[in-house]
Every structure is written in structure tokens, then in C-alpha cells.
Design a protein around this motif. Structure first.
Motif, PDB file in Angstrom:
ATOM      1  N   SER A   1       0.831  -1.210   0.000  1.00 56.43           N
ATOM      2  CA  SER A   1       0.000   0.000   0.000  1.00 56.43           C
ATOM      3  C   SER A   1       0.866   1.260   0.000  1.00 56.43           C
ATOM      4  O   SER A   1       0.521   2.265  -0.630  1.00 56.43           O
ATOM      5  CB  SER A   1      -0.940   0.001   1.204  1.00 56.43           C
ATOM      6  OG  SER A   1      -0.194   0.005   2.419  1.00 56.43           O
ATOM      7  N   VAL A   2       1.996   1.211   0.689  1.00 54.49           N
ATOM      8  CA  VAL A   2       2.906   2.358   0.718  1.00 54.49           C
ATOM      9  C   VAL A   2       3.577   2.514  -0.648  1.00 54.49           C
ATOM     10  O   VAL A   2       3.724   3.616  -1.161  1.00 54.49           O
ATOM     11  CB  VAL A   2       3.941   2.208   1.852  1.00 54.49           C
ATOM     12  CG1 VAL A   2       4.918   3.368   1.856  1.00 54.49           C
ATOM     13  CG2 VAL A   2       3.231   2.094   3.207  1.00 54.49           C
ATOM     14  N   TRP A   3       3.956   1.387  -1.231  1.00 54.28           N
ATOM     15  CA  TRP A   3       4.528   1.412  -2.583  1.00 54.28           C
ATOM     16  C   TRP A   3       3.535   2.024  -3.571  1.00 54.28           C
ATOM     17  O   TRP A   3       3.893   2.886  -4.371  1.00 54.28           O
ATOM     18  CB  TRP A   3       4.919   0.011  -3.034  1.00 54.28           C
ATOM     19  CG  TRP A   3       5.199  -0.051  -4.511  1.00 54.28           C
ATOM     20  CD1 TRP A   3       4.418  -0.633  -5.465  1.00 54.28           C
ATOM     21  CD2 TRP A   3       6.308   0.536  -5.195  1.00 54.28           C
ATOM     22  NE1 TRP A   3       4.985  -0.444  -6.712  1.00 54.28           N
ATOM     23  CE2 TRP A   3       6.145   0.272  -6.565  1.00 54.28           C
ATOM     24  CE3 TRP A   3       7.421   1.261  -4.786  1.00 54.28           C
ATOM     25  CZ2 TRP A   3       7.045   0.700  -7.530  1.00 54.28           C
ATOM     26  CZ3 TRP A   3       8.326   1.685  -5.746  1.00 54.28           C
ATOM     27  CH2 TRP A   3       8.132   1.401  -7.094  1.00 54.28           C
ATOM     28  N   SER A   4       2.284   1.618  -3.506  1.00 55.81           N
ATOM     29  CA  SER A   4       1.265   2.147  -4.420  1.00 55.81           C
ATOM     30  C   SER A   4       1.136   3.659  -4.287  1.00 55.81           C
ATOM     31  O   SER A   4       1.011   4.374  -5.280  1.00 55.81           O
ATOM     32  CB  SER A   4      -0.089   1.493  -4.146  1.00 55.81           C
ATOM     33  OG  SER A   4      -0.034   0.135  -4.476  1.00 55.81           O
ATOM     34  N   SER A   5       1.195   4.131  -3.064  1.00 51.92           N
ATOM     35  CA  SER A   5       1.078   5.561  -2.830  1.00 51.92           C
ATOM     36  C   SER A   5       2.255   6.327  -3.419  1.00 51.92           C
ATOM     37  O   SER A   5       2.076   7.289  -4.177  1.00 51.92           O
ATOM     38  CB  SER A   5       0.966   5.821  -1.331  1.00 51.92           C
ATOM     39  OG  SER A   5       0.875   7.198  -1.083  1.00 51.92           O
ATOM     40  N   VAL A   6       3.469   5.910  -3.097  1.00 51.25           N
ATOM     41  CA  VAL A   6       4.640   6.639  -3.593  1.00 51.25           C
ATOM     42  C   VAL A   6       4.766   6.484  -5.107  1.00 51.25           C
ATOM     43  O   VAL A   6       5.121   7.440  -5.812  1.00 51.25           O
ATOM     44  CB  VAL A   6       5.935   6.225  -2.847  1.00 51.25           C
ATOM     45  CG1 VAL A   6       6.496   4.907  -3.346  1.00 51.25           C
ATOM     46  CG2 VAL A   6       6.982   7.318  -2.932  1.00 51.25           C
ATOM     47  N   HIS A   7       4.445   5.316  -5.616  1.00 57.66           N
ATOM     48  CA  HIS A   7       4.526   5.054  -7.057  1.00 57.66           C
ATOM     49  C   HIS A   7       3.546   5.932  -7.829  1.00 57.66           C
ATOM     50  O   HIS A   7       3.807   6.293  -8.988  1.00 57.66           O
ATOM     51  CB  HIS A   7       4.257   3.566  -7.316  1.00 57.66           C
ATOM     52  CG  HIS A   7       4.524   3.141  -8.697  1.00 57.66           C
ATOM     53  ND1 HIS A   7       3.537   2.917  -9.615  1.00 57.66           N
ATOM     54  CD2 HIS A   7       5.695   2.898  -9.338  1.00 57.66           C
ATOM     55  CE1 HIS A   7       4.064   2.559 -10.763  1.00 57.66           C
ATOM     56  NE2 HIS A   7       5.376   2.537 -10.626  1.00 57.66           N
ATOM     57  N   GLY A   8       2.450   6.313  -7.192  1.00 62.87           N
ATOM     58  CA  GLY A   8       1.461   7.165  -7.847  1.00 62.87           C
ATOM     59  C   GLY A   8       1.849   8.634  -7.920  1.00 62.87           C
ATOM     60  O   GLY A   8       1.236   9.398  -8.663  1.00 62.87           O
TER      61      GLY A   8
END
Length: 145
Positions: free
Chosen positions: A106-113
Motif C-alpha cells: 500500500s505504501v509502494w502504491s502511494s509513492v509510485h502514484g
């Protein structure tokens, strides 16, 4: 508290390596205010008085808002941070505390966005660098001037 070791004098080659990380960060496309927020948040987590003192002063010199500095430790509840900053702060916490949750998807998805692949790499390098500086300062008890 008494300083244990002047690591700048004791290990100049080690410090040169750390400075090389900082030189890369300075050349990155990451915004200076964001860089200082990340440095401060990691230093808050790690409890590094020297780095908190230095980077809060640097942030103020760069025009950072006192309200944002005062509420940085509660950034999730404070309305003063952009979505990009929130993603960076969440990434900072997850990478700094990597042993706790191993940087959740979920943290990866946020930063990746909010960041390009190169920016994520540079952001992670920034987090690695400040965590390294925190560990030098804490381990050797470097005190604010």
C-alpha cells in the motif's frame, strides 16, 4: 551527554562516501522543501537531536512554514501537506522502519502514484542517507552546537 568520537576526523573516507550520496541528492529533481521534510521526519523517528536541529534550521532558511514544521510528526492528521508530500513521508517512515512491516504494498502504491521511478530511487537514497547520518550522529553522540 559527551561526544564519543569526531567521525569526520576519524573516518574521512567514510564521510566522503556519505557526502557523495548528498551530492547525488542535490542533483536530483526532488524539491528542496520535500528533501528537508524527509530528513526531518526520519530524524524524528530516529531521535537524532543533531540532525533535527540542523535540518529544521535549513528548512526555515529555505522558507518552510512553522506550522508544517510543528505538525510534521502528525502529518497524517495535519492539513498542511500535499498528497505528494504525504506519499514521500509515508515512504520515509516505511523505509526508516523497514524491520517492522518491510515496506507494505500500500505504501509502494502511494509513492509510485506520485513519483517517477527515478524520483523514487532518489527519494529512497535520501532516506538511506539521512538514516546513515542519524546513525553516525546518535552512535557517536554528536550534539547540536
Amino acid at each position: 551527554m559527551t561526544a564519543r568520537l569526531d567521525f569526520y576526523k576519524a573516518g574521512p573516507d567514510a564521510i566522503k562516501a556519505m557526502v557523495a550520496l548528498e551530492q547525488r541528492i542535490a542533483k536530483s529533481s526532488l524539491e528542496k522543501p520535500l528533501i528537508e521534510l524527509v530528513r526531518l521526519r526520519a530524524s524524528q523517528i530516529n531521535g537524532c537531536a543533531f540532525c533535527l536541529d540542523m535540518h529544521s534550521a535549513d528548512a526555515r532558511k529555505a522558507g518552510e512554514n512553522e506550522r508544517r514544521l510543528a505538525t510534521l510528526s502528525a502529518w497524517r492528521e495535519a492539513p498542511f501537506f500535499s498528497e505528494r508530500e504525504r506519499a514521500a513521508l509515508e515512504w520515509t517512515e516505511a523505509v526508516t522502519l523497514v524491520s517492522q512491516e518491510h515496506v507494505p504494498d500500500s505504501v509502494w502504491s502511494s509513492v509510485h502514484g506520485h513519483f517517477s521511478p527515478e524520483e523514487i530511487t532518489d527519494l529512497t537514497l535520501l532516506i538511506v542517507a539521512i538514516n546513515g547520518w542519524n546513525r553516525f550522529a546518535i552512535a557517536f553522540r554528536k550534539m547540536p552546537a
